[in-house]
Design a protein around this motif. Structure first.
Motif, PDB file in Angstrom:
ATOM      1  N   MET G   1      15.882  -9.830  50.806  1.00  0.00           N
ATOM      2  CA  MET G   1      17.178  -9.675  50.724  1.00  0.00           C
ATOM      3  C   MET G   1      17.527 -10.295  49.974  1.00  0.00           C
ATOM      4  O   MET G   1      17.443 -11.493  49.337  1.00  0.00           O
ATOM      5  N   LEU G   2      17.793  -9.693  48.514  1.00  0.00           N
ATOM      6  CA  LEU G   2      18.494  -9.987  47.511  1.00  0.00           C
ATOM      7  C   LEU G   2      20.168 -10.678  47.923  1.00  0.00           C
ATOM      8  O   LEU G   2      21.090 -10.070  48.473  1.00  0.00           O
ATOM      9  N   PHE G   3      20.251 -12.177  48.031  1.00  0.00           N
ATOM     10  CA  PHE G   3      21.777 -12.553  47.213  1.00  0.00           C
ATOM     11  C   PHE G   3      22.059 -13.338  46.482  1.00  0.00           C
ATOM     12  O   PHE G   3      21.511 -14.320  45.520  1.00  0.00           O
ATOM     13  N   HIS G   4      23.333 -12.384  45.480  1.00  0.00           N
ATOM     14  CA  HIS G   4      23.927 -13.397  44.409  1.00  0.00           C
ATOM     15  C   HIS G   4      24.691 -14.364  44.233  1.00  0.00           C
ATOM     16  O   HIS G   4      25.233 -14.694  45.483  1.00  0.00           O
ATOM     17  N   VAL G   5      24.080 -15.520  43.820  1.00  0.00           N
ATOM     18  CA  VAL G   5      25.384 -16.207  44.204  1.00  0.00           C
ATOM     19  C   VAL G   5      25.771 -17.188  42.721  1.00  0.00           C
ATOM     20  O   VAL G   5      25.221 -17.095  42.036  1.00  0.00           O
ATOM     21  N   ARG G   6      27.194 -17.209  43.118  1.00  0.00           N
ATOM     22  CA  ARG G   6      27.496 -18.091  41.751  1.00  0.00           C
ATOM     23  C   ARG G   6      27.564 -19.744  42.068  1.00  0.00           C
ATOM     24  O   ARG G   6      28.591 -19.912  43.503  1.00  0.00           O
ATOM     25  N   MET G   7      27.723 -20.435  42.208  1.00  0.00           N
ATOM     26  CA  MET G   7      27.911 -21.904  41.871  1.00  0.00           C
ATOM     27  C   MET G   7      28.959 -22.638  41.286  1.00  0.00           C
ATOM     28  O   MET G   7      28.002 -22.666  39.674  1.00  0.00           O
ATOM     29  N   ASP G   8      29.958 -23.705  41.268  1.00  0.00           N
ATOM     30  CA  ASP G   8      30.172 -24.068  40.320  1.00  0.00           C
ATOM     31  C   ASP G   8      30.927 -26.149  40.941  1.00  0.00           C
ATOM     32  O   ASP G   8      30.591 -25.994  42.501  1.00  0.00           O
ATOM     33  N   VAL G   9      29.938 -26.325  39.957  1.00  0.00           N
ATOM     34  CA  VAL G   9      29.539 -27.863  40.730  1.00  0.00           C
ATOM     35  C   VAL G   9      31.070 -29.275  39.801  1.00  0.00           C
ATOM     36  O   VAL G   9      31.815 -28.919  39.054  1.00  0.00           O
ATOM     37  N   GLN G  10      31.738 -29.259  40.933  1.00  0.00           N
ATOM     38  CA  GLN G  10      32.938 -30.582  40.323  1.00  0.00           C
ATOM     39  C   GLN G  10      32.261 -32.336  41.065  1.00  0.00           C
ATOM     40  O   GLN G  10      32.945 -32.328  41.883  1.00  0.00           O
ATOM     41  N   LEU G  11      31.742 -32.728  40.592  1.00  0.00           N
ATOM     42  CA  LEU G  11      31.849 -34.291  40.940  1.00  0.00           C
ATOM     43  C   LEU G  11      33.105 -34.822  40.795  1.00  0.00           C
ATOM     44  O   LEU G  11      33.799 -34.968  39.185  1.00  0.00           O
ATOM     45  N   PRO G  12      33.543 -36.097  41.288  1.00  0.00           N
ATOM     46  CA  PRO G  12      34.675 -36.749  41.491  1.00  0.00           C
ATOM     47  C   PRO G  12      34.765 -37.485  40.100  1.00  0.00           C
ATOM     48  O   PRO G  12      33.667 -37.985  40.440  1.00  0.00           O
ATOM     49  N   PRO G  13      35.108 -37.463  39.068  1.00  0.00           N
ATOM     50  CA  PRO G  13      35.377 -38.340  38.134  1.00  0.00           C
ATOM     51  C   PRO G  13      34.952 -39.826  38.267  1.00  0.00           C
ATOM     52  O   PRO G  13      34.546 -40.193  37.343  1.00  0.00           O
ATOM     53  N   ALA G  14      35.664 -40.830  40.175  1.00  0.00           N
ATOM     54  CA  ALA G  14      34.938 -41.397  40.114  1.00  0.00           C
ATOM     55  C   ALA G  14      33.805 -41.741  40.750  1.00  0.00           C
ATOM     56  O   ALA G  14      33.768 -43.227  40.720  1.00  0.00           O
ATOM     57  N   MET G  15      32.740 -41.422  40.368  1.00  0.00           N
ATOM     58  CA  MET G  15      31.822 -41.140  41.522  1.00  0.00           C
ATOM     59  C   MET G  15      30.569 -41.500  39.736  1.00  0.00           C
ATOM     60  O   MET G  15      30.909 -41.980  38.902  1.00  0.00           O
ATOM     61  N   LEU G  73      24.001 -30.873  46.051  1.00  0.00           N
ATOM     62  CA  LEU G  73      25.208 -30.933  45.682  1.00  0.00           C
ATOM     63  C   LEU G  73      26.302 -30.416  46.238  1.00  0.00           C
ATOM     64  O   LEU G  73      27.298 -30.047  45.982  1.00  0.00           O
ATOM     65  N   PHE G  74      25.911 -29.469  47.113  1.00  0.00           N
ATOM     66  CA  PHE G  74      26.566 -29.282  47.925  1.00  0.00           C
ATOM     67  C   PHE G  74      27.782 -29.476  48.066  1.00  0.00           C
ATOM     68  O   PHE G  74      28.770 -28.642  48.259  1.00  0.00           O
ATOM     69  N   PRO G  75      27.902 -30.562  49.055  1.00  0.00           N
ATOM     70  CA  PRO G  75      29.777 -31.326  49.336  1.00  0.00           C
ATOM     71  C   PRO G  75      30.477 -31.293  47.888  1.00  0.00           C
ATOM     72  O   PRO G  75      31.810 -30.978  47.931  1.00  0.00           O
ATOM     73  N   TYR G  76      29.506 -30.475  46.306  1.00  0.00           N
ATOM     74  CA  TYR G  76      30.665 -30.964  45.388  1.00  0.00           C
ATOM     75  C   TYR G  76      31.038 -29.488  44.593  1.00  0.00           C
ATOM     76  O   TYR G  76      31.389 -29.496  43.825  1.00  0.00           O
ATOM     77  N   MET G  77      30.068 -28.911  45.826  1.00  0.00           N
ATOM     78  CA  MET G  77      30.005 -26.770  44.941  1.00  0.00           C
ATOM     79  C   MET G  77      31.371 -26.287  45.765  1.00  0.00           C
ATOM     80  O   MET G  77      31.369 -26.220  46.761  1.00  0.00           O
ATOM     81  N   LYS G  78      31.417 -25.289  45.041  1.00  0.00           N
ATOM     82  CA  LYS G  78      32.009 -24.023  45.358  1.00  0.00           C
ATOM     83  C   LYS G  78      30.937 -23.068  45.552  1.00  0.00           C
ATOM     84  O   LYS G  78      31.232 -22.559  43.777  1.00  0.00           O
ATOM     85  N   ILE G  79      31.127 -22.021  46.230  1.00  0.00           N
ATOM     86  CA  ILE G  79      29.876 -21.860  46.125  1.00  0.00           C
ATOM     87  C   ILE G  79      30.270 -20.137  46.921  1.00  0.00           C
ATOM     88  O   ILE G  79      30.711 -19.941  47.800  1.00  0.00           O
ATOM     89  N   GLU G  80      30.259 -18.673  45.898  1.00  0.00           N
ATOM     90  CA  GLU G  80      30.451 -17.644  46.876  1.00  0.00           C
ATOM     91  C   GLU G  80      29.068 -17.028  46.725  1.00  0.00           C
ATOM     92  O   GLU G  80      28.566 -16.792  45.694  1.00  0.00           O
ATOM     93  N   VAL G  81      28.698 -16.083  47.432  1.00  0.00           N
ATOM     94  CA  VAL G  81      27.918 -15.286  47.855  1.00  0.00           C
ATOM     95  C   VAL G  81      27.791 -13.748  47.696  1.00  0.00           C
ATOM     96  O   VAL G  81      29.262 -13.617  48.977  1.00  0.00           O
ATOM     97  N   SER G  82      27.207 -12.762  46.930  1.00  0.00           N
ATOM     98  CA  SER G  82      27.485 -11.417  47.147  1.00  0.00           C
ATOM     99  C   SER G  82      26.158 -11.435  47.690  1.00  0.00           C
ATOM    100  O   SER G  82      25.250 -10.410  46.636  1.00  0.00           O
ATOM    101  N   PRO G  83      25.882 -10.425  49.166  1.00  0.00           N
ATOM    102  CA  PRO G  83      24.648  -9.290  49.518  1.00  0.00           C
ATOM    103  C   PRO G  83      24.674  -7.884  48.352  1.00  0.00           C
ATOM    104  O   PRO G  83      25.792  -7.585  47.607  1.00  0.00           O
ATOM    105  N   MET G  84      23.340  -8.262  47.816  1.00  0.00           N
ATOM    106  CA  MET G  84      23.026  -6.774  46.598  1.00  0.00           C
ATOM    107  C   MET G  84      21.989  -6.377  47.749  1.00  0.00           C
ATOM    108  O   MET G  84      21.532  -6.827  47.888  1.00  0.00           O
ATOM    109  N   CYS G  85      21.571  -5.270  46.827  1.00  0.00           N
ATOM    110  CA  CYS G  85      20.670  -4.044  47.373  1.00  0.00           C
ATOM    111  C   CYS G  85      20.208  -3.508  45.758  1.00  0.00           C
ATOM    112  O   CYS G  85      20.412  -3.328  44.821  1.00  0.00           O
ATOM    113  N   ARG G  86      18.838  -2.722  46.317  1.00  0.00           N
ATOM    114  CA  ARG G  86      18.759  -1.729  45.203  1.00  0.00           C
ATOM    115  C   ARG G  86      19.496  -0.676  45.033  1.00  0.00           C
ATOM    116  O   ARG G  86      20.405  -0.095  45.819  1.00  0.00           O
ATOM    117  N   HIS G  87      19.247  -0.214  43.274  1.00  0.00           N
ATOM    118  CA  HIS G  87      20.523   0.086  43.004  1.00  0.00           C
ATOM    119  C   HIS G  87      19.707   1.456  42.371  1.00  0.00           C
ATOM    120  O   HIS G  87      18.962   1.597  42.265  1.00  0.00           O
TER     121      HIS G  87
END
Lengths: 96, 96, 96, 96, 96, 96, 96, 96, 96, 96
Positions: G1-15, G73-87
């Protein structure tokens, strides 16, 4: 009392030109009367848009609402109202 | 030329009170000088917010940008600029 | 004159509990005084949020702004103000 | 139980005036009956908009939904519901 | 009465691991007790997010607010509440 | 596998009542069949809106998409799908 | 099964740089292992952003959630998941 | 060069079924030809929506724009384009 | 190939002035080199904001991404990229 | 003075092709005249959209507004205007 108002006009594409012209003519006359009376204190066009920023100087919120809903274009406008007051850094007692 | 400007101020909660007071005092002096010169034409507080609606009357976009970025609170402000022009229903040749 | 106000409170996670308690205690005392005076006409908690819907009954926008900015939690609140007036379908002359 | 409700009305521009008037007349009668019964506890016009802020006092969510969907203007409204409860700083046991 | 609740958790990056673990352990215990009592009717993880969709079955909005604000993670959560009722196409008298 | 689905229905104002009734009748029959089969696990009305929150329990994303697009109201709905999984604090092995 | 995922990474500037490098190194190793296994089917950088578009091919939503939350990096990511299927217009039986 | 494209289709409710079928048939034929040529590298249906995520592999932005605007459904689609490039953690030299 | 880029800069308030100055000096040198090479074709300040609109003229998306991520201010910028192509009403074969 | 302008065109689906063609032909002629005069300094198509990014070089906001509202497609466009000025890192005195 001063209120900041933004009006965005959206006429239906199918409206006949004569009806639109009549609406705009009536709107202008009413707007100019309100400006002369000092109620509609400022009226500026937002560049590139069928929209304006305005400042109203009225006695009450009821008076403001009555003025706005009496505009011929009211049914075709999206209106946002923000109450304003004197800014502590203003050089005037009242900045109308 | 007229520009509508909205400024929202957000000081860091950790800023020492003395530093914030100094910033605000300098901001006020500069703002009042610009009002006296006619460049900062209107300055209103938005009710319930640390924010203002302003109207600037300047010779060019460059002059506007120079004025805004010279404000002591500039690094702590979110600023939106909208160019404005005379409204066809205005009763004045220029509504400043 | 009636104003609908929504306040969302956001205290910095690092604020010491004693400071937060002091702020909230002062906020409550001021809020209760304003309710007794009839200025802060309604105060409801929004379920599941550190936020409230309120209705203020004041003489002017200036008075409203002075009340809101005098709240001890003001620096930590996001506030939205909507002017309201009598609804034509209301059964009361004034619905406070 | 109290619910904060915002209703924005949008009638199709092509709706005949007679139909709109009939809808509004029926809406007003129903709204006034619900106000008299104490279910529709507050009804305020939002200044400059064809919209209202309301407070309902009902026994259950089902009752609220039945009331809202029975309104003649329901098919033309965008409705947002927020459950509310007593605020800990309120001076009243129940602020209706 | 059923309420749909979405909770998004955001722990400060600087929170020590021991403190975070303690919070989560307490949260879990309270959440499981509320599930056993039937108040917290459903609890699902939203895939890929530190967030959940929940359904609460409570006697009143006050009870819901008290439950939500008693959660150890409440100060670190953004919560949205939607009141729900029986759907006319449901095959059950009450879909809990 | 569980999917959280929100459906918002928007019928064109000009649709004849008979056509709308036929659509809704067919929608209900299909929805009730899917509930009986266990595929459409939950169906709740969102208060004050022509919208629902649903939970589907299906074998695959393809099956979910086939079910949703077979609904008679599909052409008039805005649908958002969120995949869900077991929450680590759930007291059940599978919370359907 | 296919899932479309967008990940945006934001590391704290002070790391500290060393900690960030360690995180990224571990993230890369895990990501490459998942790509080799066929679970993380596609991984593209979004131009000009510390973000990616990905396609996952998994057996279940639970498996997807376990993979995503295991990323360093999960704790520093904003993640959006979209289920996809055959077109239906796809030329392939399964477009992985 | 790879571009991530999201297309949301919205046919006017009043379009005759025959016209819609013709449009979709032509769209499919063109889409399949572009897939066979390798230009339209991936085409996935977003679950529950009349929308797709696609990946195009073209020589230039001009070529991409020409392909997209040649689609029979183009006048009825909202399209968002994101340029993508090789991800540094990818295990492939080019991930098409 | 032309890409429209908007960059919004947000330096942490706590960054020492010397570090900020060093960053900006390096950014300027790199930006000016890229302008001289013709890659960074236009660079304009957005009035009243610490932000710019830019146009890049590059061989590929990879080259664009490499340029943008090499900017010293990249970690402190929010960047949006829009691919552009020749407009059919343009009077030039290529409008750089 | 430079202004960044984004125009999104939305023709009503029901507009006859001949009328649309006439509008576009007139729009093109006017646009090309303004480009030749140097007022409409840049005109780029945004890939995949019926939209453009433009740069205007005019004497005043009034002149800009007059140009934009004289466009035949103006009634069908959503327009956003951003005033721009010379960037301090630009290698040119004026970047037109």
């Amino acid at each position: 009392m001063l209120f900041h108002v933004r009006m965005d006009v959206q006429l239906p594409p199918a409206m006949p030109a004569a009806q639109a012209d009549e609406l705009k003519k009536n709107e202008r006359e009413l707007a100019q009367g309100l400006q002369r009376s000092g109620k509609w204190r400022h009226l500026w066009r937002i560049a590139g848009q069928y929209a304006n920023y305005s400042v109203f100087d009225v006695e009450s919120v009821d008076e403001l609402h009555t003025l706005l809903t009496s505009l011929p274009l009211f049914p075709y406008m999206k209106i946002e109202v923000s109450p304003m007051c004197r800014h502590p850094s203003s050089i005037r007692d009242t900045d109308t």
